[in-house]
Scaffold this active site. Structure first.
Site, PDB file in Angstrom:
ATOM      1  N   ARG A  17       0.807  -1.226   0.000  1.00  0.00           N
ATOM      2  CA  ARG A  17       0.000   0.000   0.000  1.00  0.00           C
ATOM      3  C   ARG A  17       0.842   1.279   0.000  1.00  0.00           C
ATOM      4  O   ARG A  17       0.319   2.367  -0.196  1.00  0.00           O
ATOM      5  CB  ARG A  17      -0.971  -0.007   1.184  1.00  0.00           C
ATOM      6  CG  ARG A  17      -2.162  -0.894   0.912  1.00  0.00           C
ATOM      7  CD  ARG A  17      -3.190  -0.786   2.015  1.00  0.00           C
ATOM      8  NE  ARG A  17      -2.753  -1.491   3.222  1.00  0.00           N
ATOM      9  CZ  ARG A  17      -3.246  -1.239   4.423  1.00  0.00           C
ATOM     10  NH1 ARG A  17      -4.136  -0.282   4.603  1.00  0.00           N
ATOM     11  NH2 ARG A  17      -2.831  -1.937   5.461  1.00  0.00           N
ATOM     12  N   GLN A  77      13.621 -14.046   5.151  1.00  0.00           N
ATOM     13  CA  GLN A  77      12.408 -14.864   5.151  1.00  0.00           C
ATOM     14  C   GLN A  77      11.923 -14.873   3.708  1.00  0.00           C
ATOM     15  O   GLN A  77      11.436 -13.864   3.213  1.00  0.00           O
ATOM     16  CB  GLN A  77      11.338 -14.267   6.068  1.00  0.00           C
ATOM     17  CG  GLN A  77      10.132 -15.191   6.221  1.00  0.00           C
ATOM     18  CD  GLN A  77       8.894 -14.485   6.743  1.00  0.00           C
ATOM     19  OE1 GLN A  77       8.755 -13.270   6.643  1.00  0.00           O
ATOM     20  NE2 GLN A  77       7.971 -15.257   7.286  1.00  0.00           N
TER      21      GLN A  77
HETATM   22  C1  UD1 Z   1      -0.025  -8.531  13.986  1.00  0.00           C
HETATM   23  C2  UD1 Z   1      -0.436  -9.396  15.157  1.00  0.00           C
HETATM   24  C3  UD1 Z   1      -1.705  -8.810  15.787  1.00  0.00           C
HETATM   25  C4  UD1 Z   1      -1.467  -7.380  16.196  1.00  0.00           C
HETATM   26  C5  UD1 Z   1      -0.942  -6.562  15.027  1.00  0.00           C
HETATM   27  C6  UD1 Z   1      -0.505  -5.201  15.491  1.00  0.00           C
HETATM   28  C7  UD1 Z   1       0.250 -11.677  14.573  1.00  0.00           C
HETATM   29  C8  UD1 Z   1      -0.208 -12.992  14.086  1.00  0.00           C
HETATM   30  N1  UD1 Z   1      -0.693 -10.753  14.690  1.00  0.00           N
HETATM   31  O1  UD1 Z   1      -1.072  -8.637  13.036  1.00  0.00           O
HETATM   32  O2  UD1 Z   1      -2.094  -9.563  16.909  1.00  0.00           O
HETATM   33  O3  UD1 Z   1      -2.637  -6.812  16.704  1.00  0.00           O
HETATM   34  O4  UD1 Z   1       0.200  -7.189  14.422  1.00  0.00           O
HETATM   35  O5  UD1 Z   1      -0.167  -4.408  14.402  1.00  0.00           O
HETATM   36  O6  UD1 Z   1       1.406 -11.515  14.888  1.00  0.00           O
HETATM   37  N2  UD1 Z   1       5.866 -10.112   8.953  1.00  0.00           N
HETATM   38  C9  UD1 Z   1       6.945 -10.737   8.411  1.00  0.00           C
HETATM   39  N3  UD1 Z   1       6.784 -11.962   7.865  1.00  0.00           N
HETATM   40  C10 UD1 Z   1       5.586 -12.599   7.849  1.00  0.00           C
HETATM   41  C11 UD1 Z   1       4.477 -11.937   8.380  1.00  0.00           C
HETATM   42  C12 UD1 Z   1       4.648 -10.703   8.949  1.00  0.00           C
HETATM   43  O7  UD1 Z   1       8.052 -10.204   8.435  1.00  0.00           O
HETATM   44  O8  UD1 Z   1       5.535 -13.722   7.332  1.00  0.00           O
HETATM   45  C13 UD1 Z   1       6.049  -8.784   9.561  1.00  0.00           C
HETATM   46  C14 UD1 Z   1       5.337  -7.693   8.795  1.00  0.00           C
HETATM   47  O9  UD1 Z   1       6.213  -7.098   7.886  1.00  0.00           O
HETATM   48  C15 UD1 Z   1       4.966  -6.711   9.881  1.00  0.00           C
HETATM   49  C16 UD1 Z   1       4.770  -7.590  11.108  1.00  0.00           C
HETATM   50  O10 UD1 Z   1       5.460  -8.784  10.846  1.00  0.00           O
HETATM   51  O11 UD1 Z   1       5.996  -5.791  10.163  1.00  0.00           O
HETATM   52  C17 UD1 Z   1       3.319  -7.830  11.418  1.00  0.00           C
HETATM   53  O12 UD1 Z   1       2.742  -8.511  10.340  1.00  0.00           O
HETATM   54  P1  UD1 Z   1       1.285  -8.186   9.838  1.00  0.00           P
HETATM   55  O13 UD1 Z   1       0.956  -9.101   8.736  1.00  0.00           O
HETATM   56  O14 UD1 Z   1       1.133  -6.734   9.616  1.00  0.00           O
HETATM   57  O15 UD1 Z   1       0.453  -8.613  11.117  1.00  0.00           O
HETATM   58  P2  UD1 Z   1      -0.982  -8.144  11.514  1.00  0.00           P
HETATM   59  O16 UD1 Z   1      -1.972  -8.927  10.757  1.00  0.00           O
HETATM   60  O17 UD1 Z   1      -1.047  -6.687  11.463  1.00  0.00           O
END
Ligand code: UD1
Ligand code: CA
Length: 452
Positions: A17, A77
């Site tokens: 986004r 990753q």
């Molecule tokens: C996550 C939390 C949620 C919380 C929210 C706050 C989890 C499962 N959920 O959700 O409880 O309320 O953050 O903002 O943790 N990322 C990676 N690799 C991945 C997935 C994510 O590096 O495979 C990183 C993303 O870049 C990001 C962070 O982890 O910086 C959070 O990931 P995102 O997918 O935004 O999680 P939310 O669904 O927002």
């Protein structure tokens, strides 16, 4: 013995986004990337080890990480299978056995070191997991903190939450702390049997609870855990960051006439009793010593300003500027890579680049150091108490002696000795009666035109 801590920063997000070719975490707030903010906050909270998990644009992320901190490690990753999967991409770092593990997001730059310190205290007090929560009237999209008898027992992601759980307004800010002795066993127990088929880091809470390990939720200000997803979000975070930094500067003894119009950089240093007038922009690497005034509409970067100096209005100070105590720089003056000694003045419309200006020297209006010959930059030296007449061009390399004068309008190409007057311009000639002659001739021409 003080506890050791590994900060693990997740930065593998797509950041779609943002609509950018730059990885999201490298977008800047206060002139440094969001990732650097999170790295600095981790350091300030005493994390001596930092690991970053990158995905998209990992080379660019690695470059930034290396520049910021030579000891921080970057892990890749390759598939985005969830936050727990991302954490485990850094398994090698986890295996080094730090006492504490903090899992942070690279897109939450407003986090404070004090909050991380509070989380670490909970870990030192025996918590296996500490979760940073916040309360909001708009919990949609966040993981909900499910409590039982006032104790955190699970985190439920939006996609998996029941209607009752969706009504919970206490949410997961995303930042979690783990006691190092349980971290890996809990992470390895996380599965992906959920609505999204992802490995949720948040599932560690329920697993710890089932093993009777103590879990704690800490409440933070919602603003600290704001994550940036869009350009608009970035600008909102910038505004919050600036507000906080201005308040901190004022609390530290800096006066700001119109704080909302002043922009600080993450590394701006302003000593007590500095006055900053409206509409001043600080770029990277500025330090202003006590009692100095930065007048309106000035732009500073890479500059050190001595105590009692007055800069601006409308001054532009570029990298390598060192202004001594009680120096003055006036309107529409640009200074670059120059040392201006105590009490010297450059008051109007000048360009001083690659120069050394001695104590109490006075640079007249419109003076230019011609420092660049199209190939190389050359040095201009101006001695103590020298006086440079207005509209002079000093063609470098050139040296003006102590106490020397330069006549106005000179183009100085040779050194001027101490206490000499250097003057280099066409000699003036006055022609008596010439003006009358010109007027008479013009009158004749006008008459001839009328008659024809
Ligand atoms: C996550 C939390 C949620 C919380 C929210 C706050 C989890 C499962 N959920 O959700 O409880 O309320 O953050 O903002 O943790 N990322 C990676 N690799 C991945 C997935 C994510 O590096 O495979 C990183 C993303 O870049 C990001 C962070 O982890 O910086 C959070 O990931 P995102 O997918 O935004 O999680 P939310 O669904 O927002
Ligand atoms: Ca998110």
């Amino acid at each position: 013995m003080p506890s050791t801590c590994l900060a693990l920063i997740l930065a593998a997000g797509e950041g779609t986004r943002m609509r950018s070719s730059l990885p999201k975490v490298l977008h800047q707030v206060a002139g440094i990337s969001m990732l650097q903010h999170v790295m600095r906050v981790s350091r300030k909270a005493g994390c001596e080890a930092i690991a970053v998990v990158a995905g998209n644009g990992s080379e660019q992320v690695s470059e930034t990480v290396a520049k910021e901190d030579g000891t921080a490690e970057v892990f890749l990753q390759t598939e985005r299978l969830g936050t727990a999967h991302a954490v485990l991409a850094a398994r090698k770092a986890l295996e080094t056995g730090s006492d504490h593990l903090l899992v942070l997001f690279g897109d939450t730059p407003l986090l404070s070191p004090a909050t991380l310190t509070r989380m670490r205290e909970k870990l030192s007090d025996g918590a296996a997991i500490v979760v940073l929560g916040f309360r909001t009237e708009t919990p949609h999209g966040y993981g909900r903190l499910v409590e039982d008898g006032g104790k955190l027992v699970a985190i439920r992601e939006e996609a998996d939450a029941s209607e009752d759980e969706k009504a919970i307004t206490f949410c997961n800010g995303g930042i979690m702390g783990f006691n190092g002795s349980h971290a890996l066993e809990l992470l390895d127990a996380i599965g992906n049997d959920n609505a999204k088929g992802e490995f949720y880091l948040t599932d560690a809470v329920e697993i710890a609870t089932s093993r009777n390990l103590p879990v704690v939720a800490l409440e933070a200000d919602e603003r600290e855990v704001i994550g940036v997803n869009t350009r608009q979000g970035l600008s909102e975070v910038e505004a919050l960051w600036q507000d906080k930094a201005r308040l901190a500067a004022m609390a530290g003894g800096v006066s700001m006439t119109a704080p909302d119009t002043v922009f600080l950089h993450a590394d701006t240093q302003l000593e007590p009793d500095v006055l900053v007038e409206p509409h001043v922009v600080f770029g990277p690497g500025v330090k202003v010593h006590t009692g100095a005034t930065i007048r309106a509409f000035s732009h500073l970067e890479g500059a050190e300003i001595g105590s009692g100096a007055v800069i601006g209005p409308y001054a532009r100070l570029r990298p390598g500027t060192r202004m001594g105590a009680n120096t003055k720089v006036g309107n529409f003056v640009e200074i670059k890579q120059a040392v201006i000694a105590d009490g010297a003045k450059v008051n109007h419309l000048s360009y001083i680049g690659d120069a050394e200006v001695g104590r109490a020297a006075n640079i007249g209006a419109g003076t230019i150091t011609c420092n660049y010959d199209g190939m190389n930059k050359h040095l201009t030296r101006i001695g103590e108490n020298a006086f440079i007449g207005s509209n002079s061009a000093l063609v470098a390399p050139v040296s003006i002696g102590n106490g020397a004068y330069v006549g106005s309008g000179s183009v100085i190409t040779m050194d001027v000795e101490d206490n000499a007057l250097g003057i280099a311009r066409g000699r003036q000639v006055n022609k008596a009666g010439f003006a009358e002659m010109i007027r008479a001739r013009n009158a004749e021409i006008r008459k001839a035109r009328k008659d024809s």
